[in-house]
Design an enzyme around this catalytic site. Structure first.
Site, PDB file in Angstrom:
ATOM      1  N   SER A 145       0.849  -1.192   0.000  1.00  0.00           N
ATOM      2  CA  SER A 145       0.000   0.000   0.000  1.00  0.00           C
ATOM      3  C   SER A 145       0.885   1.243   0.000  1.00  0.00           C
ATOM      4  CB  SER A 145      -0.917   0.015   1.234  1.00  0.00           C
ATOM      5  OG  SER A 145      -0.147   0.078   2.418  1.00  0.00           O
ATOM      6  N   LYS A 146       0.247   2.404   0.016  1.00  0.00           N
ATOM      7  CA  LYS A 146       0.993   3.654  -0.058  1.00  0.00           C
ATOM      8  C   LYS A 146       1.975   3.821   1.096  1.00  0.00           C
ATOM      9  CE  LYS A 146      -2.513   6.277  -2.605  1.00  0.00           C
ATOM     10  NZ  LYS A 146      -3.452   7.419  -2.569  1.00  0.00           N
ATOM     11  N   ARG A 147       1.657   3.197   2.250  1.00  0.00           N
ATOM     12  CA  ARG A 147       2.551   3.354   3.390  1.00  0.00           C
ATOM     13  C   ARG A 147       3.909   2.674   3.156  1.00  0.00           C
ATOM     14  NH1 ARG A 147       2.158  -1.273   6.649  1.00  0.00           N
ATOM     15  NH2 ARG A 147       0.460  -2.678   6.053  1.00  0.00           N
TER      16      ARG A 147
END
Length: 889
Positions: free
Chosen positions: A379-381
């Site tokens: 994910s973006k994290r």
């Protein structure tokens, strides 16, 4: 099975194909009018029955007639006491009707009646335009594209192709901007589609689901006509109550079939009243869906136990995702669907719909998820995940598809670098793995660097220019030739160390800046720079450089020939940092000046070059100083094409002023060379011992040195990981056999002096026979982390010598008296003590240590394996190889 009169009445209510389905999207007034028509058709007809057509035809609208359904049914064979046997209805379906239905199927579903495994592959990628194209979606698109491209080569002039379909049924979140972004990302990756939303008039178009409502309406009505779907008037509140009740009873929540067999009169009344309703699929009793997934094998579901009657059309008339997908795959002739495993559960509903429509199912291949390094879903994290961000960060499209292909697939060898054509040839759905893949940014950068190494400077100039523009380093307008020269110089300067194209721009920015702090006290304690200054050489050498600069004797780049540092005599770009520019150029003048300083200051090697580099560039490491100063000269002046503010340019004059202030802040105790003093003391002792002989020899050597050019020691300019990081040992191959599944791999059992022999896989089958390997003494890199190659657990790597284009590969030869398990060393480098210990396996892999050292592992003109010009050595002597001027890997 019996079809009673109530069921016939419901069929009558469904006679109007367009009426009921189109009512989903019309105003309440029109809906009531349509419902009135339906109600009228439910009542007995009393007029004459001239039309004696007895066939019930699927997918063909029946015109209203004046015969009552009961009277009409009574004329059919098998009618008895108000009940019609289902078999009698089937008996009445004539051969012509069956042929017509089959023809309808073929026209709507091109793969009807065919085995999809025998057809040229038609693949599809179907993104939802609700955001950017991310890594997972890009991999899905790539796998489908590879199969389609291979199919086009194997089946010329066929309909094999890569179909791009936009699934925009999520009206609230779908945007044209997102669609344009996804299409742009696919174009950047080079995944060109053969059919797509920009080709609405193609044979199987349109390719946006929002433009295919007529197709969905027609097929939804078909299912209603056949009693395979029905209206549901349950309110959201009723559905929520139903869910809570089932949860309280410990039953998996699903629709309970309230409206599944509702009174048709009640249905008609509610439609007439304008009550909102959905259309639900009627899951057949005892239905079971089984697929042979190309990745996961046989997967089956008990449909009745798993899902209730699910929605096909929302109350707004908008079709749901699974209905659209099933219809589109069948009507576009898709043969295989490769997608993420999160869609596996959707296959149950899609399979039921396809079976109910009489449409063929495609073959399915559900790929495992891509995880971050923390083993959670990517994910973006975890950092950059969108394709556009990778483009901005300077990754090559070919490198991206190379790496994406490896996230869940391999070709059965240890090969990790593929061209686009090689991927098309090698890719096979059968080699997609079930286990999740971990996205490794360091690995992606390494793959990108390998692709960059295969490209010439000229091939990436436009891409580097794009990166320079991203950082606003180049002025708009300006002299085109000067801009071209600056881009060329920036690219050539960084080419050898590039992991991404962005590195060329950030490296140029570092070179143009000057990070020497204002005072000695501002240097970080324990830093390499501070420890070097403490040795005392820096002060004296810096003062000498300042003296030469102020006196005009410090060589500087020629403003009229700034490219001389970046091209050789044939005007070809220099990418090897150890290679200097053309003869009689600025690099030669600078080299002569350094020799003079070396002699005067009694400093050489790192004791000279490190202080000079820090003084002139403000950094402890980097590319050749003459190249850096040449790039700096390009960036200064009123007519420069470089945006000095954005690029952080510090002109040479300002550097010298800052250097002078820094030197003034250096404590007195660090202004005298400690290394020179030690050498001086040793020299005095030697002089006394040998009666001045050493001094005389030194003077002779100095004279000889001034007469002949000195040969630079490659180790002096080497700034990579220490060679001691590698645990290279002498081993003996006890056993060798061919890998059963990988045609390029050998499996070897090698004794490296441990309790148990190691198992190692090597890609040597194309170059050497089993006889060449069996019993041979070899060099083995032992501190590589164990991993599986085509399913074989491999722990280490056999080192070989190869020629420049890797068409010839040979084992490195070890002296016969060398000891099994002994560590290979390099003369002049300390392999003892704490500093000489090899790195841990995890560090070797994560930091890409071997990949950074490998460019400096070569064979000499005579075939001797070397590191920075020094031979690889065992207790029994030097290792050799039959390949001269090659590489070791």
């Amino acid at each position: 099975m019996k079809l009673n009169m109530a069921s016939l009445a419901l069929l009558g209510a469904s006679i109007s194909r367009s009426g009921m389905v189109m009512a989903f999207t019309r105003s309440p007034t029109l809906r009531r009018a349509l419902a009135t028509t339906v109600t009228q058709r439910l009542q007995p007809f009393t007029t004459d029955s001239n039309n004696d057509s007895t066939a019930f035809r699927r997918r063909r609208a029946l015109k209203p007639n004046n015969a009552s359904l009961q009277e009409k049914a009574s004329k059919l064979p098998g009618y008895f006491d108000g009940t019609l046997m289902m078999s009698t209805m089937e008996d009445q379906t004539t051969a012509a009707d069956a042929a017509a239905d089959e023809e309808d199927n073929k026209s709507l579903f091109p793969n009807a009646g065919k085995n999809v495994l025998d057809l040229p592959p038609r693949m599809r990628f179907a993104p939802s335009p609700t955001g950017s194209l991310h890594v997972g979606g890009a991999r899905t698109a790539l796998y489908n594209w590879l199969v389609a491209k291979k199919g086009q080569f194997d089946f010329e002039n066929s309909e094999s192709g890569f179909v791009l379909r936009v699934e925009d049924t999520d009206v609230a979140r779908s945007t044209k901007e997102s669609e344009a972004s996804v299409l742009a990302d696919l174009s950047w990756l080079g995944l060109a589609w053969d059919e797509g939303p920009d080709m609405p008039l193609a044979k199987y178009g349109p390719y946006r689901q929002s433009e295919r409502s007529t197709i969905y309406s027609k097929l939804a009505q078909t299912l209603i006509d056949e009693g395979k779907a029905y209206p549901c008037f349950c309110t959201p509140e009723e559905l929520e109550e139903m869910k809570l009740k089932m949860e309280a009873e410990g039953i998996p929540p699903r629709y309970d079939g309230t409206w599944r067999d509702a009174d048709p009169k009640l249905v008609a009344d509610k439609i007439a009243a304008g009550d909102p309703y959905t259309v639900r699929f009627k899951v057949p009793a005892g239905a079971r869906v089984v697929i042979d997934d190309a990745v996961r094998g046989t997967v089956s579901w008990d449909a009745e136990a798993t899902v209730g009657d699910f929605i096909l059309l929302r109350s707004s008339g908008v079709p749901v995702y699974n209905f659209c997908v099933a219809v589109d795959d069948a009507s576009m002739g898709i043969t295989t669907v490769i997608r993420a495993e999160e869609h596996l559960t959707n296959t149950l509903r899609q399979g039921l719909i396809l079976d109910a429509l009489g449409a063929p199912r495609p073959r399915y291949a559900h790929c495992s998820l891509i995880l971050g390094e923390d083993k959670q879903k990517l994910s973006k994290r975890h950092g950059a995940t969108s394709c556009n961000q990778f483009r901005l960060d300077g990754f090559l499209p070919d490198a991206m598809i190379n790496y994406l292909a490896l996230l869940g697939w391999n070709d059965g060898t240890d090969n990790e670098i593929f061209t686009r054509d090689e991927l098309i040839e090698a890719f096979d759905i059968g080699r997609i793995v079930k286990s999740p893949s971990v996205f490794d940014m360091d690995k992606l950068k390494w793959v990108n660097s390998q692709h960059l190494k295969k490209m010439d400077v000229e091939e990436i100039l436009d891409l580097v220019e794009e990166q320079l523009n991203f950082l606003d380093m180049i002025k708009e307008g300006g002299d085109e030739q000067k801009k071209s020269d600056f881009i060329f110089a920036s690219t050539a300067l960084a080419k050898q160390m590039l992991e991404t194209l962005q590195d060329a721009a950030t490296n140029a920015k570092t070179v143009l800046g000057y990070n020497l702090p204002a005072t000695f006290g501002e240097l970080a304690d324990g830093s390499e720079a501070k420890e070097m200054v403490k040795q005392g050489n820096f002060y004296g050498i810096s003062m000498k450089l300042l003296e030469m600069y102020e006196g005009g004797s410090l060589p500087m780049p020629d403003p009229n020939n700034l490219l001389s540092s970046f091209v050789d005599g044939s005007n070809k770009a220099i990418v090897d940092d150890r290679q200097l520019g053309e003869a009689s150029s600025y690099p030669d003048e600078y080299k002569a000046a350094m020799k003079a300083i070396s002699k005067e200051m009694n400093a050489k090697g790192k004791n000279l070059f490190h202080p000079v580099r820090l003084a002139l560039t403000g950094e402890m490491s980097g590319q050749d100083v003459t190249k850096q100063l040449s790039l700096l000269t390009m960036a200064v002046g009123d007519d420069s094409v470089v945006n000095a503010e954005s690029a952080g340019v510090v002109p040479f004059e300002a550097r010298m002023e800052k250097l002078k202030g820094f030197c003034e802040s250096i404590p007195e105790e660090f202004r005298v060379s400690k290394t020179a003093g030690k050498k001086g003391d040793k020299s005095k002792k030697d002089s006394k011992k040998d009666g001045g002989k050493k001094e005389s020899e030194a003077e002779s050597a100095a004279a000889s040195s001034s007469a002949a050019p000195a040969v630079a020691d490659p180790l002096d300019s080497y700034e990579g990981p220490p060679i001691t990081a590698l645990d290279i040992r002498v081993g003996r191959i006890n056993k060798v056999w061919t890998h059963e599944e990988a045609d390029k791999l050998y499996c070897e059992e090698i004794d490296v002096g441990e309790d148990e022999p190691r198992q190692i896989a090597s890609g040597l089958r194309p170059y050497l026979s089993e006889e060449d390997l069996d019993g041979r003494m070899v060099l083995v890199l032992c501190n590589l982390k164990a991993r599986k190659l085509a399913g074989f657990p491999s722990h280490g790597m056999v080192l070989c010598a190869s020629n420049e284009d890797h068409t010839e590969v040979k084992l490195v030869s070890v002296p016969v008296d060398a000891k099994i398990g002994e560590r290979v060393t390099v003369p002049g480098i300390d392999f003892e003590g704490e500093d000489g210990k090899p790195f841990a396996e995890n560090k070797i892999g994560k930091k890409k240590v071997f990949e950074k050292i490998a460019p400096f592992l070569n064979t000499s003109e005579y075939g001797v394996p070397e590191f920075c010009g020094r031979p690889l050595l065992t207790s029994a002597g030097v290792c050799t190889s039959p390949i001269g001027n090659g590489s070791v890997s």
